[in-house]
Design a protein around this motif. Sequence first.
Motif, PDB file in Angstrom:
ATOM      1  N   GLU A 194      34.073  16.692  -2.873  1.00 44.16           N
ATOM      2  CA  GLU A 194      33.681  15.660  -4.299  1.00 44.16           C
ATOM      3  C   GLU A 194      32.651  16.865  -4.402  1.00 44.16           C
ATOM      4  OE1 GLU A 194      32.983  11.618  -3.187  1.00 44.16           O
ATOM      5  OE2 GLU A 194      35.319  11.080  -3.113  1.00 44.16           O
ATOM      6  N   SER A 195      31.986  17.672  -4.239  1.00 44.15           N
ATOM      7  CA  SER A 195      30.803  18.003  -4.219  1.00 44.15           C
ATOM      8  C   SER A 195      31.261  20.282  -4.595  1.00 44.15           C
ATOM      9  CB  SER A 195      29.589  18.177  -3.293  1.00 44.15           C
ATOM     10  OG  SER A 195      28.977  18.872  -3.371  1.00 44.15           O
ATOM     11  N   VAL A 196      30.471  19.870  -5.731  1.00 47.26           N
ATOM     12  CA  VAL A 196      30.457  21.502  -6.229  1.00 47.26           C
ATOM     13  C   VAL A 196      29.763  22.185  -5.749  1.00 47.26           C
ATOM     14  CG1 VAL A 196      31.697  21.147  -8.375  1.00 47.26           C
ATOM     15  CG2 VAL A 196      28.972  20.688  -8.514  1.00 47.26           C
ATOM     16  N   GLU A 197      28.622  21.283  -5.061  1.00 44.37           N
ATOM     17  CA  GLU A 197      26.583  22.644  -4.580  1.00 44.37           C
ATOM     18  C   GLU A 197      26.962  22.855  -3.902  1.00 44.37           C
ATOM     19  OE1 GLU A 197      24.000  19.270  -4.229  1.00 44.37           O
ATOM     20  OE2 GLU A 197      22.597  21.405  -3.969  1.00 44.37           O
ATOM     21  N   GLY A 198      27.349  24.444  -3.998  1.00 40.81           N
ATOM     22  CA  GLY A 198      27.166  25.415  -3.158  1.00 40.81           C
ATOM     23  C   GLY A 198      28.485  26.220  -2.984  1.00 40.81           C
ATOM     24  N   GLN A 199      29.233  25.897  -3.656  1.00 39.90           N
ATOM     25  CA  GLN A 199      30.189  26.568  -3.998  1.00 39.90           C
ATOM     26  C   GLN A 199      29.646  27.351  -5.455  1.00 39.90           C
ATOM     27  OE1 GLN A 199      34.210  24.064  -3.751  1.00 39.90           O
ATOM     28  NE2 GLN A 199      32.665  22.539  -3.236  1.00 39.90           N
ATOM     29  N   THR A 200      30.606  29.104  -5.536  1.00 39.70           N
ATOM     30  CA  THR A 200      30.900  29.498  -6.385  1.00 39.70           C
ATOM     31  C   THR A 200      32.173  29.904  -7.280  1.00 39.70           C
ATOM     32  OG1 THR A 200      29.726  31.173  -5.147  1.00 39.70           O
ATOM     33  CG2 THR A 200      31.441  32.366  -6.828  1.00 39.70           C
ATOM     34  N   PHE A 201      32.067  29.247  -8.710  1.00 42.48           N
ATOM     35  CA  PHE A 201      33.144  29.394  -9.725  1.00 42.48           C
ATOM     36  C   PHE A 201      32.823  30.409 -10.167  1.00 42.48           C
ATOM     37  CE2 PHE A 201      31.879  24.687  -8.642  1.00 42.48           C
ATOM     38  CZ  PHE A 201      33.183  24.867  -8.033  1.00 42.48           C
ATOM     39  N   LYS A 202      34.787  30.628 -10.671  1.00 42.45           N
ATOM     40  CA  LYS A 202      35.191  32.109 -11.739  1.00 42.45           C
ATOM     41  C   LYS A 202      34.626  31.383 -13.339  1.00 42.45           C
ATOM     42  CE  LYS A 202      38.791  34.514  -9.173  1.00 42.45           C
ATOM     43  NZ  LYS A 202      40.055  34.451  -8.690  1.00 42.45           N
ATOM     44  N   VAL A 203      34.622  31.944 -13.598  1.00 43.02           N
ATOM     45  CA  VAL A 203      34.496  31.558 -15.349  1.00 43.02           C
ATOM     46  C   VAL A 203      34.715  32.915 -16.219  1.00 43.02           C
ATOM     47  CG1 VAL A 203      32.812  31.433 -17.330  1.00 43.02           C
ATOM     48  CG2 VAL A 203      31.821  30.792 -15.565  1.00 43.02           C
TER      49      VAL A 203
END
Length: 266
Positions: A39-48
Amino acid sequence: MKKFLALLLALSLVFAMTACGSTSDDSAADADADAAAVESVEGQTFKVSTEPTFPPFEFVDEESGEITGFDIDLIKAIAEDQGFSVEVEQMGFDAIVGAVQTGVTDIGASGMSITEERLETVDFSDPYIDAGLAIAVKEDNSDITGEADLQGKTCAVQLGTTGATKAMELQEKGVLSDVKTFNTVDVVMNELKTGGVDCVINDLPVTQAYISKMGGIKVVGDTLVSDSYGFAVKKGNKALLDAINAGLENVKASGVYDELIAKYFE
Ligand code: GLN
């Protein structure tokens, strides 16, 4: 952010209780922890993923060699607001929707128009800017003044775009005699400038950016199709979609969005 802190607090309470030896509901606590993780995206790294021949939305900065632009700065501002990180990668435009759908990438940020067809395979954030398709011709062309003059003409477009869809429709109707597709917009514009085709169908703000950069071409007629851009995420990735939408709202409210508009469009 507040929601996240509350969640964190709730979780630490659960962990504290577990640590105190209430073994009976261990599995419930584990389930709660798992739910919190997705449920949390905080602290994660996402590919754009982005196709950077689309100024001012995405382009390669000549000095730094880095991919930059309105979309890139905007998704970075949203990420900062929501406490996640992004890694920007280059990808062919026609591959982005599939890559988002299969999870090869997390976010498509590429001047991507929100269309019914794409909504069947990916989710889109709230619209972040309006755009639309326009016809461009060589500056010295006087026989094409709008859509009504395209009979028997040839047109260049970028593969997988709404401009390509529009051009194919016109070809199927017997209006355009030929449509040439290319992977990147710089090549599309060059094809027009060097006389390989009679016209280009592409997003208006981007065509205008190429006109200021390379000259020799002009926009004719009315906007063909109006649309809005959104960030694409995998279907059902509610946590990321909600974070992007919340971040977008925040950067609009804080004035950061307007600063980016001024930086890239004024
Ligand atoms: N807005 C157009 C589309 O979504 C073009 C995008 C692009 O070429 N980057 O198809």
